[in-house]
Enzyme design. Structure first.
Site, short mmCIF file in Angstrom:
data_model
loop_
_atom_site.label_atom_id
_atom_site.label_comp_id
_atom_site.label_asym_id
_atom_site.label_seq_id
_atom_site.Cartn_x
_atom_site.Cartn_y
_atom_site.Cartn_z
N CYS A 35 8.34 -3.64 5.62
CA CYS A 35 8.28 -4.41 4.37
C CYS A 35 9.62 -4.38 3.63
CB CYS A 35 7.17 -3.88 3.46
SG CYS A 35 7.45 -2.20 2.92
N CYS A 104 2.21 2.41 2.36
CA CYS A 104 2.94 2.55 1.10
C CYS A 104 2.88 4.01 0.62
CB CYS A 104 2.37 1.63 0.03
SG CYS A 104 2.03 -0.03 0.64
FE1 FES Z 1 6.06 -1.90 1.38
FE2 FES Z 1 3.94 -1.28 0.01
S1 FES Z 1 4.32 -3.12 1.04
S2 FES Z 1 5.66 -0.07 0.38
#
Ligand code: FES
Length: 125
Positions: A35, A104
């Site tokens: 991400c 996360c």
């Molecule tokens: Fe990357 Fe939550 S989507 S830390």
């Protein structure tokens, strides 16, 4: 059912321990390759006890909530105990995270471990 628990929403909207510790005894930074989010943790340690902890994140709401909760969980605790903190324990303390958001909370766990390792390697010097 709501996607996020009330605790997640509370820590996301009112995150605890956000900021920087200028003279930190340990600093940890990790990123999630998928991400692209980044987490940074600062620790103040006195006599093997975590007396203060702050975090900065360039991350999603779950990452903010996870680090807020994780910092609360290790504040005032011995280094040995903080080293054992798992992302699962953080997620449980938040009354759960959606499955696709568990990574996360890993970010918070890893950043704390990283900061503790930084502290320990400085001690050795
Ligand atoms: Fe990357 Fe939550 S989507 S830390």
């Amino acid at each position: 059912m709501a996607l996020y628990s009330e605790k997640v929403m509370d820590h996301f909207l009112h995150p605890r321990n956000v900021g920087v510790i200028e003279d930190a005894d340990g600093v940890g930074e990790v990123g999630n390759a998928k991400c692209g989010d980044i987490m940074k943790i600062y620790l103040k340690i006195d006599n093997e006890i975590i007396t203060d902890v702050k975090f900065e994140t360039f991350g999603c709401g779950s990452a903010i909530a996870s680090s807020s909760m994780a910092t609360e969980m290790i504040k005032g605790k011995p280094v040995t105990e903080a080293l054992e903190l798992t992302n699962k324990a953080v997620a449980e303390a938040l009354d759960g995270l959606p499955a696709h958001k568990m990574h996360c909370s890993v970010l918070a766990e890893e950043a704390i471990k990283n900061a503790l390792e930084d502290y320990q390697s400085k001690q050795k010097k």
